[in-house]
Enzyme design. Structure first.
Site, short mmCIF file in Angstrom:
data_model
loop_
_atom_site.label_atom_id
_atom_site.label_comp_id
_atom_site.label_asym_id
_atom_site.label_seq_id
_atom_site.Cartn_x
_atom_site.Cartn_y
_atom_site.Cartn_z
N GLU A 35 0.99 -1.09 0.06
CA GLU A 35 -0.04 0.02 -0.01
C GLU A 35 1.14 1.26 -0.05
OE1 GLU A 35 -2.61 0.03 3.30
OE2 GLU A 35 -3.70 2.00 2.61
N ARG A 260 5.03 -13.18 9.79
CA ARG A 260 5.70 -11.75 9.41
C ARG A 260 7.03 -11.74 10.09
NH1 ARG A 260 2.58 -7.27 9.34
NH2 ARG A 260 4.05 -6.11 10.25
N LYS A 270 4.60 0.53 9.32
CA LYS A 270 4.51 1.81 8.58
C LYS A 270 3.93 2.69 9.46
CE LYS A 270 3.38 0.00 4.72
NZ LYS A 270 2.55 -0.15 3.70
P1 ATP Z 1 2.67 -2.35 7.95
O1 ATP Z 1 1.92 -3.11 9.01
O2 ATP Z 1 4.12 -1.81 8.19
O3 ATP Z 1 1.79 -1.25 7.57
P2 ATP Z 1 1.40 -3.63 5.70
O4 ATP Z 1 1.17 -5.21 5.83
O5 ATP Z 1 0.28 -2.83 6.16
O6 ATP Z 1 2.68 -3.22 6.67
P3 ATP Z 1 1.68 -3.45 3.03
O7 ATP Z 1 2.07 -2.16 2.42
O8 ATP Z 1 0.26 -3.80 2.98
O9 ATP Z 1 2.23 -2.95 4.62
O10 ATP Z 1 2.50 -4.82 2.77
C1 ATP Z 1 2.89 -5.27 1.69
C2 ATP Z 1 3.36 -6.65 2.04
O11 ATP Z 1 4.25 -6.74 2.68
C3 ATP Z 1 1.91 -7.57 2.28
O12 ATP Z 1 1.76 -8.56 1.42
C4 ATP Z 1 2.28 -7.78 3.57
O13 ATP Z 1 1.88 -8.96 4.06
C5 ATP Z 1 4.11 -7.56 3.57
N1 ATP Z 1 4.45 -7.41 4.81
C6 ATP Z 1 4.22 -6.41 5.82
N2 ATP Z 1 5.18 -6.41 6.69
C7 ATP Z 1 5.69 -7.63 6.70
C8 ATP Z 1 6.63 -8.30 7.75
N3 ATP Z 1 7.01 -7.42 8.99
N4 ATP Z 1 7.00 -9.40 7.34
C9 ATP Z 1 6.71 -9.81 6.34
N5 ATP Z 1 5.97 -9.45 5.32
C10 ATP Z 1 5.25 -8.21 5.62
MG MG Z 2 -1.44 -3.66 4.74
#
Ligand code: ATP
Ligand code: MG
Length: 557
Positions: A35, A260, A270
């Protein structure tokens, strides 16, 4: 690469190999779906390496898809930063760059199809009523009075929502599933909401936007993703995605969840990272203390070491916390092989070789990297006045068996130079040692030593008239506690107040004068350093990537 080594497959590779063997799948399609509401962090690197990695391994394709369905927090700046970070990590999506916002029209049509089937309806509860009827994890929800409104009515209102007849929040489109489901995500989840807001790509074309849950799964299906890999928190969303696939009869992308990445002493969210940026706790998303890809790149972590790290930790289905020392180890291992050595004096004190003629200069030769015979050599001028590190001298040192460095009457080798013997020192009025005196032995030149002398101590040095003054930003961990998932108070209470200290007196050997932004060095016996973007014509600025060895564990246990 390592063809002879029998590999063990992780559970995702096993699944993919099974699907290929059984013919469920002809070609593997994965996607990395960020995102664009912030910069990528080390957690995302795990997902990137996994998604692009398996696509590469099975000769498939990994899409880069921006899940940009929420206009509130999304910006083009983030899109560009995300692309740069993925490329830097060494992956390529070719022409497969997609945006969920490109599917808004199709998503709207899918929503209409659901309404037509009686599988979705427009609701007009207030936020308060909505929450009252939602129930709780232990208590079933209740149906909305609008749930059974005629299909044509829902169709009409949905269209009116699209054309801007309502204010934000006045109407929503909900899937008609099961208000008593034990899974809260199945209790008539919202598919569309009204937001009179500009979108970074579609401008003011839309005032209704699909929710993440509606857009994400459908986008996977539209791209015919075969293996939709995501983190464990989405496991409870899977029944909804599967329900939508069944109701709409669309491509059945298969979601598989993995744990994760959580790292000790590190925040990987983020939202929290943005708080640090916006509250000026750090200098920006790419502050070298940040666990963002851009931050650790600027700090000096290499793409190769990050890939190696994600390889080492593997993928599993159990949540846990990974020791950040593992990542640091991968970085040290890589830099040890690639970084050129130079002498750097962090806390300089002058050393005068009293039996060395005033204007005499000799050129000493040193390998750029003893680990790499092709790395070449460099020249180091040796002169009467040198600088050594204050910590390498003691006025009243312990026994020579315990202290190998310099002290009155003690002998040491100046690395790549001569053996010297300390003959005295001078102190300032404040009692600080300001000059050290020594005599060199002309028969002990490095590589041509005929003296037969053996000394245990070897010191770094730089020639005083040639020394290059630089600024060094010494970074330490951003947080003081190991598991930031376990705290109850504000994570910002646990910031390390000493995460940045600036050294403005450090001196480097003259070969450093030509260093360019991005160059990486090992300062002998001290650590790894990278030339920072803030460097200017007057001064080179270095980031300390890591100390030579892991000192944190000892210091804090
Ligand atoms: P955050 O919690 O940091 O905002 P998010 O999952 O909301 O992370 P996205 O931009 O939606 O952020 O993530 C893109 C991809 O990265 C998703 O498929 C998510 O599952 C993966 N991802 C995010 N954080 C992690 C993590 N700590 N370990 C592994 N994969 C991750
Ligand atoms: Mg997300």
């Amino acid at each position: 690469m390592e063809q002879n080594k029998k590999e063990s497959l992780n559970f995702i590779e096993q699944l993919i190999e099974g699907d290929l063997k059984e013919g469920n799948v002809q070609k593997v399609y994965t996607r990395f779906p960020p995102e664009p509401n912030g910069y990528l962090h080390i957690g995302h690197a795990k997902s990137i390496c996994l998604n692009f990695g398996v696509a590469q391994k099975y000769e498939g394709q990994c899409h880069l898809r921006f899940d940009d369905t929420n206009p509130e927090k999304e910006e083009t700046e983030y899109v560009e930063a995300i692309k740069a970070d993925i490329k830097w990590l060494g992956f390529d999506w070719g022409s497969s760059e997609y945006y969920a916002s490109d599917y808004f029209e199709q998503l709207y049509e899918l929503a209409v199809r659901l309404i037509e089937k009686g599988a979705a309806y427009v609701d007009e509860l207030s936020a308060v009523q909505f929450n009252e009827l939602k129930g709780s994890p232990t208590e079933p929800g209740k149906e909305s009075p609008f749930r059974d409104r005629p299909i044509v009515e829902s169709l009409e209102i949905f269209e009116a929502m699209k054309s801007g007849a309502f204010q934000d929040g006045e109407r929503v489109l909900r899937a008609k599933i099961d208000m008593s489901s034990p899974n809260m995500h199945m209790r008539d989840p919202i598919l569309y909401r009204i937001k009179h807001m500009e979108h970074h790509r579609t401008g003011s074309k839309w005032c209704i936007y699909p929710t993440y849950d509606f857009a994400h799964g459908q986008s996977d299906s539209m791209e015919k993703i075969t293996h939709s890999l995501c983190t464990l928190e989405f496991e409870v969303h899977r029944p909804l995605y599967d329900w939508l696939i069944r109701e709409l009869g669309i491509h059945p992308s298969k979601q598989t969840e993995f744990a994760r990445l959580n790292l000790s002493y590190t925040i990987v969210s983020k939202r929290s990272l943005r708080e640090l940026v916006e509250g000026h706790y750090v200098a920006g998303w790419d502050d070298p203390r940040m666990p963002t890809i851009s931050g650790i790149r600027r700090r000096g972590f290499t793409a190769k070491s990050i890939r190696k790290f994600t390889d080492t930790i593997g993928v599993a289905r159990r949540d846990g916390i990974t020791d950040v020392a593992l990542l640091e180890h991968a970085v040290r291992e890589d830099l040890n092989k690639t970084a050129h050595r130079i002498f750097g004096i962090m806390d300089p004190v002058k050393l005068i070789i009293t039996n060395w003629p005033e204007d005499h200069q000799e050129i000493m030769m040193a390998e750029n990297n003893p680990e790499d015979e092709n790395s070449g050599t460099r020249e180091m001028p040796f002169t009467r006045e040198l600088f050594i590190d204050r910590s390498d001298f003691m006025e009243d040192p312990p026994s020579p068996r315990k202290w190998f460095r310099l002290g009155p009457d003690r002998e040491v080798r100046l690395k790549k130079g001569y053996i010297i013997k300390c003959t005295g020192f001078k102190k300032s009025e404040k009692g600080e040692v300001i000059e050290i005196y020594a005599e060199y032995d002309p028969n002990t030149k490095s590589g041509q030593d005929t003296s037969g002398k053996k000394v245990k101590g070897t010191l770094g040095w730089v020639s005083a008239p040639h020394a290059v003054a630089v600024e060094i930003r010494m970074y330490d961990r951003l947080f003081l506690i190991e598991n930031l998932n376990k705290i109850e108070d504000d994570f910002k209470n646990h910031l390390n107040p000493d995460s940045l200290t600036i050294n403005t007196q450090a001196l480097l050997e003259p070969s450093a004068r030509d260093a360019q932004v991005g160059d990486q060095f090992q300062f002998e016996r001290i650590g790894y350093f990278r030339v920072d973007e803030d460097s200017h014509s007057e001064k080179l600025i270095f980031n300390r990537t890591l100390t030579l060895r892991d000192g944190w564990t000892k210091k804090n246990k």
